[in-house]
Design a protein around this motif. Structure first.
Motif, PDB file in Angstrom:
ATOM      1  N   LEU A 151       0.961  -1.226   0.048  1.00  0.00           N
ATOM      2  CA  LEU A 151       0.038  -0.081   0.021  1.00  0.00           C
ATOM      3  C   LEU A 151       0.881   1.319  -0.118  1.00  0.00           C
ATOM      4  O   LEU A 151       0.631   2.222  -0.793  1.00  0.00           O
ATOM      5  CB  LEU A 151      -0.876   0.073   1.136  1.00  0.00           C
ATOM      6  CG  LEU A 151      -2.297  -1.033   1.178  1.00  0.00           C
ATOM      7  CD1 LEU A 151      -3.060  -0.742   2.183  1.00  0.00           C
ATOM      8  CD2 LEU A 151      -3.049  -0.576  -0.401  1.00  0.00           C
TER       9      LEU A 151
ATOM     10  N   ALA B   9      -7.473  -3.754  -4.481  1.00  0.00           N
ATOM     11  CA  ALA B   9      -6.681  -5.151  -4.012  1.00  0.00           C
ATOM     12  C   ALA B   9      -7.122  -6.382  -4.277  1.00  0.00           C
ATOM     13  O   ALA B   9      -8.228  -7.071  -3.685  1.00  0.00           O
ATOM     14  CB  ALA B   9      -6.576  -4.836  -2.292  1.00  0.00           C
TER      15      ALA B   9
ATOM     16  N   VAL C  51      -2.968  -6.855   1.585  1.00  0.00           N
ATOM     17  CA  VAL C  51      -3.627  -5.466   2.014  1.00  0.00           C
ATOM     18  C   VAL C  51      -4.918  -5.933   3.010  1.00  0.00           C
ATOM     19  O   VAL C  51      -4.820  -5.097   3.906  1.00  0.00           O
ATOM     20  CB  VAL C  51      -4.224  -5.075   0.554  1.00  0.00           C
ATOM     21  CG1 VAL C  51      -5.328  -3.612   0.819  1.00  0.00           C
ATOM     22  CG2 VAL C  51      -3.186  -4.494  -0.388  1.00  0.00           C
TER      23      VAL C  51
END
Ligand SMILES: Cc1cc2nc3c(=O)[nH]c(=O)nc-3n(C[C@H](O)[C@H](O)[C@H](O)COP(=O)(O)OP(=O)(O)OC[C@H]3O[C@@H](n4cnc5c(N)ncnc54)[C@H](O)[C@@H]3O)c2cc1C
Length: 511
Positions: free
Chosen positions: A123, A133, A141
């Motif tokens: 991220l 994601a 994530v």
């Protein structure tokens, strides 16, 4: 919405398809897919796509759908090799190699103007208005934002191994194999002219007795467990007909069921396996990922802000996905208990299989394959039933529900005094095959030891509660050997017939 930068983490089917659809819908946006593996390197073999999934793809993007259809392997039937076995002719499913599917989706994404970057990203590496994601079942994530997504991951206690073989089977084939160590079950289906997926399951005790845990421990990260492949090639030699088993980073795994309380947080949206998984026995994980992508792209086009689009994406997709997860959960436990049903006739076993998840009722199955349901009903009631009778829901219900059980009478009872002993099942029993179910089994055993002649599951509620009750009835039958009756709403005649033919219950009382 103004021009946007969209970063997609993961070049699996969900990420690639989302990227293409977003770029097609909003050509001025900058859409980038970050995939850690170099082109074509992926796990797994063939995956199945149902006619309804293909229709969704046709509507969303006819160009890529046409290529997927062209590359797919269509028309195989299904075979359950138990006893004399039972075969169903081909349906509309298409199976396709995962690598081929990814190639098609990647080519179409690039053609639409999506930028592809080979990199493992996190991220903080990304600056984008929206981060999708689509980083798979082990999503980094999701892990990083686990409290925000209220993520839950449940690992199965059974094991599976995803292999392939170098020839095309005639049918999707389900075969149990008995070994001195225990039972292994294969789900195999063709996905190309010279390839079939060969997915093997077993329970943990069998796995350990066969020393496959040792083989697994000796398998290096990123390579295939060759010892297990050899062992299974021997176990399933009658299915493989001299062919070998192929691995692709193949090793024993425990299926992970992923559920998230939220799929979106700030500008991050989970998609596909990162947000949810559905057991592979209903072959729907890719479908769900692709359909998530369609919904996300449509929401982005239809809403004025990213926040509103993400709200809409989740609101539209969540009910669908949860419905599939419920179906998948039932299918999952059905397969886990498959070896315990092998004394059923092939037609009854096939009926139990087709109705296992509650998605297909026995009436619908009888529309497609009346001969199989007729055989199941004949084996169940003892009286010959024709395929024409089985194809008519009312006649089938009359024949099955009206048949008799020695010493007890009709299968459908309408009087209270047959209830020799009632085991009340609270509606909250959602895991008939899990600890709650085990608790009911323990109580039932006590009741039988105290003299009860049969068990009766009472309860109210709608169809989900009724289906859980039928599953619990089956567990009670298998675990205690007792005759088990079950209360069902009168509106669920087809489920009652399915429960009886599929050997989930011995008797039904309509409430
Ligand atoms: C045994 C088995 C059989 C199955 N059979 C079927 C079937 O018949 N039909 C069906 O519809 N589905 C099937 N599935 C499910 C299907 O494989 C998955 O649901 C599907 O692949 C999910 O797609 P996805 O794009 O969400 O994730 P994935 O396909 O897992 O893709 C995620 C991608 O993200 C990449 N990635 C992860 N982290 C990063 C990072 N930090 N940076 C960059 N890249 C990253 C990974 O390398 C991967 O390429 C099966 C699954 C299993 C396990």
């Amino acid at each position: 919405m103004d021009a946007r930068r969209i970063a997609v983490i993961g070049g699996g089917p969900g990420g690639l398809y989302a990227a293409r659809l977003i770029k097609l819908a909003c050509p001025s946006w900058e859409v980038t897919v970050y995939e850690r593996n170099v082109d074509g390197r992926t796990f797994g073999f063939g995956v199945g796509l149902t006619p309804s999934t293909l229709r969704s793809l046709d509507e969303a993007d006819p160009d890529s759908a046409a290529d997927i259809r062209r590359a797919g392997h269509a028309g195989h039937g299904m075979e359950m090799r138990v006893g004399a076995g039972v075969r169903l002719p081909g349906g509309g499913n298409v199976a396709i190699g995962r690598a081929v599917l990814l190639d098609i989706l990647r080519i179409h994404a690039v053609r639409a103007g999506v930028r592809m970057v080979t990199a493992h990203v996190d991220l903080p590496d990304l600056e984008a208005d929206l981060i999708v994601a689509a980083d798979g079942v082990r999503s980094g994530v999701r892990e990083k934002l686990a409290p925000e997504f209220r993520a839950q991951v449940e690992l199965d206690d059974a094991l599976y191994l995803w292999a392939a073989t170098d020839f095309a089977l005639d049918h999707a084939t389900f075969v149990p194999a008995h070994t001195p160590h225990g039972v292994f079950v294969v789900h195999a289906y063709p996905y190309g002219p010279d390839r079939s997926t060969f997915l093997v399951e077993t329970d943990e005790a069998t796995w350990r007795r066969a020393a496959l845990d040792v083989a697994d421990a000796h398998t290096e990260e990123g390579s295939s467990d060759e010892r297990s492949l050899e062992y299974l090639a021997d176990v399933f030699s009658d299915v493989l007909l001299g062919h070998r088993l192929l691995g692709n980073r193949t090793r024993w795994q425990r299926f992970a069921t992923v559920r998230c309380g939220r799929w979106c947080h700030d500008n991050v949206a989970l998609l596909g396996d990162a947000a949810h998984t559905a057991h592979y026995s209903i072959g729907s994980g890719t479908k769900l990922a692709l359909e998530d992508a369609i919904a996300l792209a449509q929401a982005l086009v239809g809403e004025a802000s990213i926040a509103a689009a993400l709200e809409r994406y989740e609101a539209i997709r969540r009910p669908w996905v949860e419905r599939f997860q419920a179906i998948a959960a039932r299918s999952h436990v059905w397969w886990k208990n498959f070896p315990r049903r092998l004394d059923l006739t092939p037609a009854r076993l096939m009926t139990s299989y087709m109705t296992r998840a509650g998605n297909v009722t026995v009436d619908r199955f009888a529309e497609w394959h009346p001969d199989v349901v007729a055989d199941a009903a004949t084996a169940f009631g003892g009286e010959e039933l024709s395929a024409e009778t089985a194809a008519d829901p009312a006649q089938l219900a009359n024949a099955v529900l009206g048949s008799s059980i020695p010493g007890i009478g009709r299968r459908v009872v309408d009087c209270e005094d047959l209830t020799a002993f009632a085991v009340p099942l609270a509606e909250s029993v959602t895991d008939p095959w899990g600890p709650e179910g085990a608790h009911v089994v323990a109580r039932a055993r006590g009741m039988l030891e105290a003299g009860a002649r049969m068990l009766w599951l009472t309860g109210d509620g709608g169809r989900p509660a009724a289906l859980s009750r039928c599953d619990l009835a089956e567990r009670l039958r298998l675990d205690t050997g007792a005759v088990v009756g079950v209360d069902l709403p009168a509106s669920l005649a087809a489920d009652a017939v399915g429960a009886l033919l599929g050997a989930r219950a011995d008797l039904v009382r309509f409430r």
